[in-house]
Design a protein around this motif. Sequence first.
Motif, PDB file in Angstrom:
ATOM      1  N   LYS A  77       4.949  17.865  -7.700  1.00  0.00           N
ATOM      2  CA  LYS A  77       6.157  18.631  -7.377  1.00  0.00           C
ATOM      3  C   LYS A  77       5.987  19.284  -6.016  1.00  0.00           C
ATOM      4  O   LYS A  77       4.867  19.394  -5.497  1.00  0.00           O
ATOM      5  N   SER A  78       7.093  19.680  -5.450  1.00  0.00           N
ATOM      6  CA  SER A  78       7.095  20.301  -4.124  1.00  0.00           C
ATOM      7  C   SER A  78       6.100  21.459  -4.092  1.00  0.00           C
ATOM      8  O   SER A  78       6.074  22.297  -4.996  1.00  0.00           O
ATOM      9  N   GLY A  79       5.273  21.480  -3.047  1.00  0.00           N
ATOM     10  CA  GLY A  79       4.274  22.541  -2.913  1.00  0.00           C
ATOM     11  C   GLY A  79       2.892  22.094  -3.343  1.00  0.00           C
ATOM     12  O   GLY A  79       1.891  22.705  -2.955  1.00  0.00           O
ATOM     13  N   ASP A  80       2.820  21.039  -4.163  1.00  0.00           N
ATOM     14  CA  ASP A  80       1.513  20.499  -4.554  1.00  0.00           C
ATOM     15  C   ASP A  80       0.871  19.817  -3.357  1.00  0.00           C
ATOM     16  O   ASP A  80       1.545  19.430  -2.402  1.00  0.00           O
ATOM     17  N   GLU A  81      -0.444  19.647  -3.441  1.00  0.00           N
ATOM     18  CA  GLU A  81      -1.147  18.929  -2.376  1.00  0.00           C
ATOM     19  C   GLU A  81      -0.654  17.482  -2.339  1.00  0.00           C
ATOM     20  O   GLU A  81      -0.566  16.819  -3.371  1.00  0.00           O
ATOM     21  N   PRO A  82      -0.300  16.975  -1.154  1.00  0.00           N
ATOM     22  CA  PRO A  82       0.211  15.600  -1.069  1.00  0.00           C
ATOM     23  C   PRO A  82      -0.901  14.579  -1.251  1.00  0.00           C
ATOM     24  O   PRO A  82      -2.080  14.890  -1.084  1.00  0.00           O
ATOM     25  N   PHE A  83      -0.501  13.355  -1.583  1.00  0.00           N
ATOM     26  CA  PHE A  83      -1.461  12.255  -1.665  1.00  0.00           C
ATOM     27  C   PHE A  83      -2.017  11.970  -0.272  1.00  0.00           C
ATOM     28  O   PHE A  83      -1.310  12.157   0.729  1.00  0.00           O
ATOM     29  N   VAL A  84      -3.229  11.498  -0.216  1.00  0.00           N
ATOM     30  CA  VAL A  84      -3.775  11.074   1.076  1.00  0.00           C
ATOM     31  C   VAL A  84      -3.063   9.794   1.502  1.00  0.00           C
ATOM     32  O   VAL A  84      -2.474   9.089   0.676  1.00  0.00           O
ATOM     33  N   ASP A  85      -3.134   9.489   2.808  1.00  0.00           N
ATOM     34  CA  ASP A  85      -2.476   8.309   3.389  1.00  0.00           C
ATOM     35  C   ASP A  85      -2.691   7.049   2.562  1.00  0.00           C
ATOM     36  O   ASP A  85      -1.756   6.347   2.189  1.00  0.00           O
ATOM     37  N   ASN A  86      -3.960   6.763   2.284  1.00  0.00           N
ATOM     38  CA  ASN A  86      -4.314   5.530   1.599  1.00  0.00           C
ATOM     39  C   ASN A  86      -3.707   5.452   0.204  1.00  0.00           C
ATOM     40  O   ASN A  86      -3.339   4.369  -0.263  1.00  0.00           O
ATOM     41  N   LEU A  87      -3.583   6.607  -0.458  1.00  0.00           N
ATOM     42  CA  LEU A  87      -3.012   6.619  -1.803  1.00  0.00           C
ATOM     43  C   LEU A  87      -1.512   6.349  -1.770  1.00  0.00           C
ATOM     44  O   LEU A  87      -0.986   5.652  -2.643  1.00  0.00           O
ATOM     45  N   VAL A  88      -0.813   6.863  -0.753  1.00  0.00           N
ATOM     46  CA  VAL A  88       0.623   6.572  -0.608  1.00  0.00           C
ATOM     47  C   VAL A  88       0.814   5.063  -0.450  1.00  0.00           C
ATOM     48  O   VAL A  88       1.672   4.458  -1.094  1.00  0.00           O
ATOM     49  N   GLU A  89       0.000   4.454   0.404  1.00  0.00           N
ATOM     50  CA  GLU A  89       0.080   3.001   0.620  1.00  0.00           C
ATOM     51  C   GLU A  89      -0.186   2.249  -0.677  1.00  0.00           C
ATOM     52  O   GLU A  89       0.523   1.295  -1.019  1.00  0.00           O
ATOM     53  N   GLU A  90      -1.208   2.684  -1.403  1.00  0.00           N
ATOM     54  CA  GLU A  90      -1.591   2.026  -2.658  1.00  0.00           C
ATOM     55  C   GLU A  90      -0.478   2.133  -3.694  1.00  0.00           C
ATOM     56  O   GLU A  90      -0.130   1.159  -4.366  1.00  0.00           O
ATOM     57  N   VAL A  91       0.110   3.316  -3.809  1.00  0.00           N
ATOM     58  CA  VAL A  91       1.176   3.552  -4.791  1.00  0.00           C
ATOM     59  C   VAL A  91       2.410   2.701  -4.469  1.00  0.00           C
ATOM     60  O   VAL A  91       2.975   2.048  -5.350  1.00  0.00           O
ATOM     61  N   LEU A  92       2.829   2.694  -3.204  1.00  0.00           N
ATOM     62  CA  LEU A  92       3.993   1.894  -2.807  1.00  0.00           C
ATOM     63  C   LEU A  92       3.741   0.410  -3.047  1.00  0.00           C
ATOM     64  O   LEU A  92       4.615  -0.310  -3.533  1.00  0.00           O
ATOM     65  N   GLN A  93       2.553  -0.013  -2.692  1.00  0.00           N
ATOM     66  CA  GLN A  93       2.209  -1.422  -2.854  1.00  0.00           C
ATOM     67  C   GLN A  93       2.196  -1.812  -4.346  1.00  0.00           C
ATOM     68  O   GLN A  93       2.700  -2.860  -4.729  1.00  0.00           O
ATOM     69  N   GLN A  94       1.668  -0.927  -5.206  1.00  0.00           N
ATOM     70  CA  GLN A  94       1.647  -1.212  -6.645  1.00  0.00           C
ATOM     71  C   GLN A  94       3.048  -1.161  -7.256  1.00  0.00           C
ATOM     72  O   GLN A  94       3.339  -1.881  -8.209  1.00  0.00           O
ATOM     73  N   MET A  95       3.926  -0.341  -6.699  1.00  0.00           N
ATOM     74  CA  MET A  95       5.316  -0.323  -7.167  1.00  0.00           C
ATOM     75  C   MET A  95       6.010  -1.634  -6.809  1.00  0.00           C
ATOM     76  O   MET A  95       6.804  -2.156  -7.597  1.00  0.00           O
ATOM     77  N   SER A  96       5.694  -2.173  -5.645  1.00  0.00           N
ATOM     78  CA  SER A  96       6.350  -3.416  -5.208  1.00  0.00           C
ATOM     79  C   SER A  96       5.976  -4.607  -6.085  1.00  0.00           C
ATOM     80  O   SER A  96       6.699  -5.598  -6.131  1.00  0.00           O
ATOM     81  N   HIS A  97       4.844  -4.517  -6.802  1.00  0.00           N
ATOM     82  CA  HIS A  97       4.396  -5.636  -7.639  1.00  0.00           C
ATOM     83  C   HIS A  97       5.454  -6.063  -8.657  1.00  0.00           C
ATOM     84  O   HIS A  97       5.528  -7.235  -9.022  1.00  0.00           O
ATOM     85  N   GLN A  98       6.250  -5.120  -9.118  1.00  0.00           N
ATOM     86  CA  GLN A  98       7.312  -5.411 -10.087  1.00  0.00           C
ATOM     87  C   GLN A  98       8.333  -6.392  -9.520  1.00  0.00           C
ATOM     88  O   GLN A  98       8.950  -7.152 -10.256  1.00  0.00           O
ATOM     89  N   LYS A  99       8.494  -6.390  -8.197  1.00  0.00           N
ATOM     90  CA  LYS A  99       9.599  -7.124  -7.579  1.00  0.00           C
ATOM     91  C   LYS A  99       9.181  -8.308  -6.725  1.00  0.00           C
ATOM     92  O   LYS A  99      10.032  -8.938  -6.112  1.00  0.00           O
TER      93      LYS A  99
END
Length: 202
Positions: A77-99
């Motif tokens: 949630k807003s105010g929490d520590e953000p994901f590191v760069d590499n984790l954002v890339e990993e999460v987006l890439q894993q979301m794309s696997h569905q499509k």
Amino acid sequence: MRWIHVVGIVVLTALLSISGTYFVLDKNYKQEPSNKDTDSELENSPKMEAKEEFVSTVDMQFGWENPVFSMRIDEWKSGDEPFVDNLVEEVLQQMSHQKIIADEKESSIMVTPERIDTLLQMVEENKDVYEHREQYLDVLNRWKLGDFSSVDQDHNDLWFLQGSKQDGIAYGIATKEQEIDYIFRVFAKEVVEVFGSSIHTN
């Protein structure tokens, strides 16, 4: 004598008419089986030419849900520590696997509007943290609008940002049917619609 001629002509005409009718009927009857054969061949011909055989896009070895990353997105949630760069890339890439269509898909995260909104908020609130923020925002803003028309390229761009090689490269976009199957088999959810356009619409 004239009556004999008239009767002869009538009989001859009748014979010619009957034999002509018989000849035509016989010819049509002999052609019927060949027409039936042609019809049955058409009926029994593989309909795969008209409709392609369904091919699953699930990676049976590695492509199962990543509940840890899914939960981290859902709980952020807003105010929490953000994901590191590499984790954002990993999460987006894993979301794309569905499509996407790819030979390897290591872990998957289900695409939902809420998860896209969360990641968008995270990146926008912490722009100074991310080296590739413009790329993340570009992808997330298109996905937020339901535009997945270049999701295979998005996947590959994120894949290369992570330093990955050719294994797992996307080479196509899943159809709606493939995506529904993917959601059912990987995330154990039964859906009739998917979020966003997974293929180019006519």
